[in-house]
Design an enzyme around this catalytic site. Sequence first.
Site, PDB file in Angstrom:
ATOM      1  N   ARG A  54       0.826  -1.097   0.041  1.00  0.00           N
ATOM      2  CA  ARG A  54      -0.058   0.081  -0.154  1.00  0.00           C
ATOM      3  C   ARG A  54       0.915   1.361  -0.048  1.00  0.00           C
ATOM      4  O   ARG A  54       0.329   2.209  -0.527  1.00  0.00           O
ATOM      5  CB  ARG A  54      -0.891   0.071   1.164  1.00  0.00           C
ATOM      6  CG  ARG A  54      -1.883   1.206   1.049  1.00  0.00           C
ATOM      7  CD  ARG A  54      -3.300   0.988   1.855  1.00  0.00           C
ATOM      8  NE  ARG A  54      -2.992   0.207   3.229  1.00  0.00           N
ATOM      9  CZ  ARG A  54      -2.466   0.966   4.435  1.00  0.00           C
ATOM     10  NH1 ARG A  54      -2.052   2.151   4.098  1.00  0.00           N
ATOM     11  NH2 ARG A  54      -2.233   0.427   5.478  1.00  0.00           N
ATOM     12  N   TYR A 106     -14.532  15.899 -17.671  1.00  0.00           N
ATOM     13  CA  TYR A 106     -14.620  14.389 -17.663  1.00  0.00           C
ATOM     14  C   TYR A 106     -15.767  14.346 -16.546  1.00  0.00           C
ATOM     15  O   TYR A 106     -15.676  14.822 -15.379  1.00  0.00           O
ATOM     16  CB  TYR A 106     -13.510  13.682 -17.319  1.00  0.00           C
ATOM     17  CG  TYR A 106     -13.691  12.109 -16.935  1.00  0.00           C
ATOM     18  CD1 TYR A 106     -14.001  11.289 -17.883  1.00  0.00           C
ATOM     19  CD2 TYR A 106     -13.679  11.672 -15.468  1.00  0.00           C
ATOM     20  CE1 TYR A 106     -14.327   9.993 -17.672  1.00  0.00           C
ATOM     21  CE2 TYR A 106     -14.133  10.432 -15.292  1.00  0.00           C
ATOM     22  CZ  TYR A 106     -14.290   9.667 -16.199  1.00  0.00           C
ATOM     23  OH  TYR A 106     -14.569   8.396 -15.956  1.00  0.00           O
ATOM     24  N   ASP A 179      -5.385  17.419 -16.779  1.00  0.00           N
ATOM     25  CA  ASP A 179      -5.649  16.152 -17.223  1.00  0.00           C
ATOM     26  C   ASP A 179      -5.470  15.893 -18.606  1.00  0.00           C
ATOM     27  O   ASP A 179      -6.211  16.611 -19.414  1.00  0.00           O
ATOM     28  CB  ASP A 179      -7.343  15.946 -16.880  1.00  0.00           C
ATOM     29  CG  ASP A 179      -7.613  14.654 -17.069  1.00  0.00           C
ATOM     30  OD1 ASP A 179      -7.192  13.935 -18.058  1.00  0.00           O
ATOM     31  OD2 ASP A 179      -8.902  14.268 -16.729  1.00  0.00           O
ATOM     32  N   LYS A 204      -6.821   4.764 -20.166  1.00  0.00           N
ATOM     33  CA  LYS A 204      -7.186   4.930 -21.445  1.00  0.00           C
ATOM     34  C   LYS A 204      -6.027   4.658 -22.371  1.00  0.00           C
ATOM     35  O   LYS A 204      -5.520   3.572 -22.345  1.00  0.00           O
ATOM     36  CB  LYS A 204      -7.650   6.416 -21.828  1.00  0.00           C
ATOM     37  CG  LYS A 204      -8.608   6.788 -20.631  1.00  0.00           C
ATOM     38  CD  LYS A 204      -9.934   5.961 -20.739  1.00  0.00           C
ATOM     39  CE  LYS A 204     -10.937   6.313 -19.423  1.00  0.00           C
ATOM     40  NZ  LYS A 204     -11.188   7.405 -19.159  1.00  0.00           N
TER      41      LYS A 204
HETATM   42  C1  PLP Z   1     -11.511   8.059 -17.855  1.00  0.00           C
HETATM   43  C2  PLP Z   1     -11.104   9.571 -17.634  1.00  0.00           C
HETATM   44  C3  PLP Z   1     -11.009   9.843 -16.165  1.00  0.00           C
HETATM   45  C4  PLP Z   1     -11.197   9.096 -15.217  1.00  0.00           C
HETATM   46  O1  PLP Z   1     -10.117   7.948 -14.963  1.00  0.00           O
HETATM   47  P1  PLP Z   1     -10.651   6.377 -14.419  1.00  0.00           P
HETATM   48  O2  PLP Z   1      -9.327   5.632 -14.664  1.00  0.00           O
HETATM   49  O3  PLP Z   1     -11.773   6.095 -15.017  1.00  0.00           O
HETATM   50  O4  PLP Z   1     -10.562   6.532 -13.117  1.00  0.00           O
HETATM   51  C5  PLP Z   1     -10.459  11.120 -15.821  1.00  0.00           C
HETATM   52  N1  PLP Z   1     -10.475  12.077 -17.039  1.00  0.00           N
HETATM   53  C6  PLP Z   1     -10.489  11.565 -18.254  1.00  0.00           C
HETATM   54  C7  PLP Z   1     -10.222  12.621 -19.333  1.00  0.00           C
HETATM   55  C8  PLP Z   1     -10.852  10.379 -18.558  1.00  0.00           C
HETATM   56  O5  PLP Z   1     -11.209  10.083 -19.825  1.00  0.00           O
END
Ligand code: PLP
Length: 386
Positions: A54, A106, A179, A204
Amino acid sequence: MKQPKADWMPATLAAQAMGSVDATTRAIIPPIHPATTFQRDSDNQYRSGWSYTRYDNPTYQAAEELMTRLEGGADSMIFSSGMAAAVCTFTGLKPGDHVIVPQLMYWALRNWLTGPALDWGLEVTLVDMTDLAAVDAALQPNKTKLVWIETPANPLWRITDIAAVAKLAHEAGARVAVDSTCATPVLSRPIEHGADLVMHSATKYLNGHSDVLAGSLTTARCDGFWEKLKNLRPQIGGVPGPFEAWLLQRGMRTLFLRVRQASQSAAQIAAHFAEHPAIAEVLYPGLPDHPDHAIARRQMQGGFGGMLSLRLAGSSAEGGMKAAVDCAARVKLWKRATSLGGVESLIEHRASIEGPQSPVPRDLLRLSVGIEDPDDLIADLEAALV
Ligand SMILES: *Cc1c(COP(=O)(O)O)cnc(C)c1O
């Protein structure tokens, strides 16, 4: 791990998982360490540096060191999901701190920021992040601690000028986090434009095969805030399993090939449907008439990403929505599924998923372009649009 050559290009570092060779076995693939716990020395110290998963696990290193190099940062941490990475960042602030976040972003993170984050004590202002005057007006010197950017931003793919927002934010004493999930380090390196932190949903493009949930944070410098986040990750337990961390570095070996192909195919699909009678508008930052095309050209290299949206033509708003829902129902090759950035192409009618409060236009279909032959993807959409 053996230090990689300092002058290797990012694509080389990714393809070779930093070029490491296991010191004991000469294995050219990084090992997995499934252990949750590590033996103490006879005096109860942990001189190996590892104690309990952890806190940290050696398997995380391959992905983290690569992310640091690809983003041009000082250090990285991987998380159990993109949301864990994002929420960890915001909870590194204090109750009463003010943050500025995009109106369009998002969905799940917007839901957290407009609900639980307020209960937790953050003050949250949503702005149009492409409007610099609005960002400037929302900044409260010494109270605003973080400006959150998503670029290209879901699901209209508007581009935020990271350098311009960072200049305003830094003048007001606020950090900037980006992000960069949809841009990936292949197409954009936010730290070079002044960002302090870069976040990814590694679920992604970084992993790229729709089979791992993970997130990452990269910092421009190892300061007190980063130390706080490093302590928070084990406190909230937001770590990935070692197998997921291993799969993530494996997926990243093909990151550059996948992102370049997805970007090329998305550009081809965008150009193909730009003048199509069934399509009212194609939203793609690579198109010359996209409102942020000039910023995208400055800020992104080698392509504009694999994400685009189509707004369907209809005699009314209702007509456009019906056309969008019908098209998504008829495609055969594109998969009707949420998420993005995998090798297989996905299509989604976001408004019906997000519900009546959603700011997403009802006639919009969001497309995540994979690495299939783009002619097959175009033919499948063409057949679904009649
Ligand atoms: C999917 C996504 C997230 C969240 O990510 P998870 O891995 O699903 O928790 C945040 N920002 C963007 C742009 C995303 O496409």
